[in-house]
Design a protein around this motif. Structure first.
Motif, PDB file in Angstrom:
ATOM      1  N   THR A   1       1.105  -1.134   0.113  1.00  0.00           N
ATOM      2  CA  THR A   1       0.129  -0.074  -0.171  1.00  0.00           C
ATOM      3  C   THR A   1       0.767   1.302  -0.090  1.00  0.00           C
ATOM      4  N   TYR A   2       0.458   2.264  -0.769  1.00  0.00           N
ATOM      5  CA  TYR A   2       1.309   3.448  -1.016  1.00  0.00           C
ATOM      6  C   TYR A   2       0.361   4.449  -0.701  1.00  0.00           C
ATOM      7  N   ILE A   3       0.649   5.266   0.347  1.00  0.00           N
ATOM      8  CA  ILE A   3      -0.216   6.577   0.510  1.00  0.00           C
ATOM      9  C   ILE A   3       0.442   7.889  -0.492  1.00  0.00           C
ATOM     10  N   VAL A   4      -0.157   8.452  -1.403  1.00  0.00           N
ATOM     11  CA  VAL A   4       0.485   9.156  -2.480  1.00  0.00           C
ATOM     12  C   VAL A   4      -0.464  10.725  -1.873  1.00  0.00           C
ATOM     13  N   HIS A   5       0.434  11.589  -1.690  1.00  0.00           N
ATOM     14  CA  HIS A   5       0.005  12.984  -1.355  1.00  0.00           C
ATOM     15  C   HIS A   5       0.495  13.716  -2.696  1.00  0.00           C
ATOM     16  N   SER A   6      -0.531  14.127  -3.316  1.00  0.00           N
ATOM     17  CA  SER A   6      -0.554  14.826  -4.286  1.00  0.00           C
ATOM     18  C   SER A   6      -0.492  16.416  -4.107  1.00  0.00           C
ATOM     19  N   HIS A   7       0.588  17.359  -4.490  1.00  0.00           N
ATOM     20  CA  HIS A   7       0.553  18.654  -4.083  1.00  0.00           C
ATOM     21  C   HIS A   7       0.591  19.426  -5.389  1.00  0.00           C
ATOM     22  N   PHE A   8      -0.199  20.332  -5.490  1.00  0.00           N
ATOM     23  CA  PHE A   8      -0.629  21.148  -6.787  1.00  0.00           C
ATOM     24  C   PHE A   8      -0.114  22.403  -6.597  1.00  0.00           C
ATOM     25  N   ILE A   9       1.168  22.588  -7.174  1.00  0.00           N
ATOM     26  CA  ILE A   9       1.815  23.768  -6.920  1.00  0.00           C
ATOM     27  C   ILE A   9       1.789  24.748  -8.199  1.00  0.00           C
ATOM     28  N   GLY A  10       1.183  24.248  -9.358  1.00  0.00           N
ATOM     29  CA  GLY A  10       1.257  24.971 -10.649  1.00  0.00           C
ATOM     30  C   GLY A  10      -0.029  25.843 -11.150  1.00  0.00           C
ATOM     31  N   GLU A  11      -0.274  26.002 -12.262  1.00  0.00           N
ATOM     32  CA  GLU A  11      -1.404  26.622 -12.710  1.00  0.00           C
ATOM     33  C   GLU A  11      -1.976  26.216 -13.897  1.00  0.00           C
ATOM     34  N   ARG A  12      -1.463  24.857 -14.040  1.00  0.00           N
ATOM     35  CA  ARG A  12      -2.086  24.086 -15.419  1.00  0.00           C
ATOM     36  C   ARG A  12      -3.367  23.177 -14.828  1.00  0.00           C
ATOM     37  N   ASP A  13      -4.002  23.224 -16.101  1.00  0.00           N
ATOM     38  CA  ASP A  13      -5.176  22.146 -15.660  1.00  0.00           C
ATOM     39  C   ASP A  13      -4.822  20.852 -16.565  1.00  0.00           C
ATOM     40  N   ILE A  14      -4.869  19.975 -15.846  1.00  0.00           N
ATOM     41  CA  ILE A  14      -4.464  18.608 -16.195  1.00  0.00           C
ATOM     42  C   ILE A  14      -5.192  18.062 -17.598  1.00  0.00           C
ATOM     43  N   ASN A  15      -6.300  18.445 -17.953  1.00  0.00           N
ATOM     44  CA  ASN A  15      -7.113  18.035 -18.989  1.00  0.00           C
ATOM     45  C   ASN A  15      -6.332  18.810 -20.129  1.00  0.00           C
ATOM     46  N   ASP A  16      -5.939  19.992 -19.924  1.00  0.00           N
ATOM     47  CA  ASP A  16      -5.327  20.879 -21.335  1.00  0.00           C
ATOM     48  C   ASP A  16      -4.097  20.096 -21.373  1.00  0.00           C
ATOM     49  N   VAL A  17      -3.275  19.958 -20.377  1.00  0.00           N
ATOM     50  CA  VAL A  17      -1.855  19.349 -20.579  1.00  0.00           C
ATOM     51  C   VAL A  17      -2.056  18.005 -21.249  1.00  0.00           C
ATOM     52  N   MET A  18      -2.775  17.042 -20.703  1.00  0.00           N
ATOM     53  CA  MET A  18      -2.823  15.766 -21.398  1.00  0.00           C
ATOM     54  C   MET A  18      -3.487  16.070 -22.819  1.00  0.00           C
ATOM     55  N   PHE A  19      -4.334  16.589 -23.036  1.00  0.00           N
ATOM     56  CA  PHE A  19      -4.598  16.909 -24.388  1.00  0.00           C
ATOM     57  C   PHE A  19      -3.708  17.243 -25.420  1.00  0.00           C
ATOM     58  N   GLN A  20      -3.025  18.286 -24.832  1.00  0.00           N
ATOM     59  CA  GLN A  20      -1.895  18.950 -25.772  1.00  0.00           C
ATOM     60  C   GLN A  20      -0.877  17.711 -26.035  1.00  0.00           C
ATOM     61  N   TYR A  21      -0.567  17.196 -25.043  1.00  0.00           N
ATOM     62  CA  TYR A  21       0.474  15.950 -25.144  1.00  0.00           C
ATOM     63  C   TYR A  21      -0.145  15.051 -26.100  1.00  0.00           C
ATOM     64  N   ALA A  22      -1.318  14.538 -25.916  1.00  0.00           N
ATOM     65  CA  ALA A  22      -1.894  13.539 -26.821  1.00  0.00           C
ATOM     66  C   ALA A  22      -1.916  13.951 -28.119  1.00  0.00           C
ATOM     67  N   GLU A  23      -2.292  15.254 -28.269  1.00  0.00           N
ATOM     68  CA  GLU A  23      -2.602  15.667 -29.530  1.00  0.00           C
ATOM     69  C   GLU A  23      -1.250  15.828 -30.364  1.00  0.00           C
ATOM     70  N   ASN A  24      -0.166  16.130 -29.865  1.00  0.00           N
ATOM     71  CA  ASN A  24       1.216  16.389 -30.349  1.00  0.00           C
ATOM     72  C   ASN A  24       1.940  15.143 -30.887  1.00  0.00           C
ATOM     73  N   LYS A  25       1.634  14.000 -29.816  1.00  0.00           N
ATOM     74  CA  LYS A  25       2.147  12.876 -29.994  1.00  0.00           C
ATOM     75  C   LYS A  25       1.474  12.002 -31.240  1.00  0.00           C
ATOM     76  N   ALA A  26       0.012  11.919 -31.044  1.00  0.00           N
ATOM     77  CA  ALA A  26      -0.668  11.327 -31.952  1.00  0.00           C
ATOM     78  C   ALA A  26      -0.497  12.215 -33.580  1.00  0.00           C
ATOM     79  N   MET A  27      -0.448  13.292 -33.493  1.00  0.00           N
ATOM     80  CA  MET A  27      -0.146  13.911 -34.872  1.00  0.00           C
ATOM     81  C   MET A  27       1.220  13.842 -35.303  1.00  0.00           C
TER      82      MET A  27
END
Lengths: 551, 68
Positions: B29-55
């Protein structure tokens, strides 16, 4: 007291700086030689040798001619130094004074600056009285010239005048007055690729390896290959980390012209020093960029990452390499191999433990796949977007058609050239055949030529067919759009953790001690470059802790 | 972030929002503490990443990354 010289062996010194060239013929080397030779003849002295520095400033004594002159004077080969005026000998009043007042008398050397009436053998002359003043004026002239040149260079840089011997890799110097950089399509494609590889998480060594493996010419070799010359200096002809680093930091690729990045200590000391970035003269949007601002920013972000992306011995950078810290001692986690095969990275352990042993920290070992699985699960938990298939489809088709049009314009020209040559070959074949029939050409020569033309035609025909096939394939836009959508969904859903994804989302990770008992949970802290979206409107971010989700 | 110690970074981000989640991998078992230190939206980042990679993959724009 040193004995008075009676027989003089003269060293005739002449110098012309680049700035002096503008003064016209009076200062030319030829004119100096004429005046000095006439004087030596009149005096009946012996000319030992002449010493010339052409195109070198008098502010420095680091001149080959003057150094040879001083060596010959100190070793007694010459005992009289003759120059046209004091400024020819030097424009640094401290050094000139040191030679004329201390060094030359010490070696019993006579110094004459002809037109300034300076003669160290005649200390009562007015020229000798004025010598310190003349030296100061000579130096002032240099200081003034230096100021003027700096002002011209700075004004040119501010107006976007590209001042360089060779344009940066990826550009040619333009033909306009400002020499505005113009894209070199061949090298620009390599530049684009380098930035894209870096943005995809490649470290610089790996990028260099890829380019070297593909045999892509280094910027230096490429530049000289365009000039049809051999690289004039020693080179391994390989891409290095330093070359990649320099290229990735050059703002020229986003259309900014950054100049005056270095300066010299002073007009007297030409040691080059680098300026701080805020002191550079940068003209934004000066020319056509090779890469987008977005790509540039992405590379900057990767450069700022805590991870340098160290590779394994197999040449692979694992997704989380360099991003993990030991929560107890704060040192970076190192890649760790298995006990049997140390070269195979199986996980990470505390860097301090790895270097200094268990006395300083414990291993904190975690397997690479466990850590990746945990991070991936945590990322997936946060994704909740809905994809608009039609919009994605539209964007893909537009991009593909844009690329097709770009490629097609090149293909079209090539196809036109091929067809033109095929038509020309047909004409040549017909004329050879006619000449053979009419007996104007010997039969063996006609057969040789016909064979040659037919072979060339066949090769061009197959090239043309291949290009036509490519064009037809590129037109099948709809065929692969479904595959694109499938991949897009898969990547956006984070099916696997990649290096690029890790760099895009994670700032760093801290890993707590590995409890001895397996039943005790282990703590991991992931610092995301993200906003806390699910808790955006909640007052207490930690409230979520109570409702921990069990996977 | 370069040239900063983990302690300095932890101190800087101590007040950022945190989420805690538990995961189980290989029976541990792992207890993961997720700290949010930035200003990005994960959906935007992941979509951008996926779009670039797929394209990129579909249009052959970048070499296949072994590391990425």
């Amino acid at each position: 007291m040193l004995p008075k010289q009676t027989e003089y062996k003269v060293g005739m010194y002449m110098r012309l700086s680049k700035d002096d060239e503008r003064s016209g013929e009076s200062l030319s080397i030829e004119n100096q030689r004429k005046i000095l030779t006439e004087y030596i003849t009149q005096q009946g002295w012996t000319l030992y040798d002449e010493y010339v520095d052409d195109g070198i400033s008098g502010t420095t004594f680091d001149r080959p001619g003057v150094q040879r002159l001083l060596d010959d004077a100190k070793t007694g080969r010459i005992n009289l130094i003759l120059c046209k005026d004091l400024s020819r000998f030097g424009r640094n009043y401290i050094q000139v004074g040191q030679y004329t007042d201390y060094i030359f008398p010490m070696y019993n050397i006579r110094f004459i600056a002809l037109t300034d009436n300076v003669d160290t053998a005649n200390s009562a002359s007015s020229g000798m009285d004025m010598m310190p003043i003349m030296n100061v004026f000579n130096e002032w002239h240099s200081a003034n010239t230096s100021k003027k040149i700096r002002a011209v260079v700075e004004s040119g840089a501010k107006s976007g005048k590209y001042r360089t011997t060779f344009a940066s890799y990826g550009y040619f110097k333009g033909d306009d007055e400002k020499r505005t950089p113009v894209i070199d399509p061949v090298a620009a494609a390599v530049v684009r690729r380098i930035f894209e590889m870096r943005a995809a998480g490649y470290n610089m060594k790996r990028i260099a390896q890829v380019l070297n493996d593909e045999g892509i010419l280094t910027p230096d070799d490429y530049r000289y290959s365009l000039l049809n010359k051999e690289t004039p200096h020693y080179s391994l002809h390989l891409w290095s980390v330093e070359t990649i680093k320099r290229l990735l930091r050059n703002q020229i690729y986003i259309g900014n012209l950054a100049q005056l990045r270095t300066t010299t200590v002073s007009y007297k000391n030409h040691k080059v020093i680098r300026k701080e970035e805020d002191e550079w003269v940068v003209v934004e949007n000066n020319h056509e960029p090779i890469i987008s601002r977005e790509l540039w920013d992405k590379v900057r972000e990767i450069e700022a990452s805590v991870s340098t992306g160290k590779m394994t011995k197999q040449g692979i950078t694992l997704p989380l390499t360099g991003l993990c810290y030991c929560a107890d001692c704060g040192s970076k986690f190192k890649q760790a191999g298995s006990a049997k095969r140390k070269s195979t990275v199986t996980g990470y352990s505390c860097g301090q433990y790895a270097r200094f042993g268990k006395k300083y920290c414990s291993s904190h070992f975690i397997t690479a796949h466990a850590l990746q699985d945990i991070v991936l699960a945590d990322i997936k938990r946060q994704i909740d977007f809905v994809m608009n298939d039609d919009k994605a489809r539209e964007k893909y088709l537009a991009r593909k058609q844009g690329l097709y049009a770009e490629q097609h314009s090149g293909d079209k020209k090539k196809l036109r050239d091929i067809n033109k040559r095929i038509a020309e070959l047909d004409r040549l074949i017909a004329s050879v055949y006619e000449d053979k029939v009419t007996g104007k050409m010997p039969e063996d020569m006609a057969f040789t030529l016909l064979d040659k033309y037919q072979t060339e035609k066949k090769s061009l025909q197959s090239e043309s067919d291949e290009m036509q096939k490519h064009t037809d394939m590129a037109k099948q836009d709809e065929a692969d759009v479904d595959e694109y959508i499938r991949r897009l969904k898969s990547y956006a859903g984070a099916e696997e953790l990649t290096r690029q994804m890790a760099l895009d989302l994670i700032e760093y990770i801290t890993i707590d001690e590995n409890p001895r008992k397996k039943a005790i949970p282990r703590d991991i802290h992931i610092y995301y470059k993200l906003i806390d979206k699910p808790l955006k409107n909640k007052n207490n971010a930690l409230a979520e802790q109570a409702g921990a989700i069990k996977k | 972030m370069k040239n900063r110690t983990m302690q300095e970074m932890n101190e800087q981000y101590k007040d950022c929002p945190v989420q805690v989640n538990t995961y189980e991998v290989d029976g541990r078992t792992y207890i993961v503490h997720s700290h949010f230190i930035g200003e990005r939206d994960i959906n935007d980042v992941m979509f951008q990443y996926a779009e670039n990679k797929a394209m990129s993959e579909m249009l052959g724009l970048v070499p296949k990354a072994v590391t990425a």
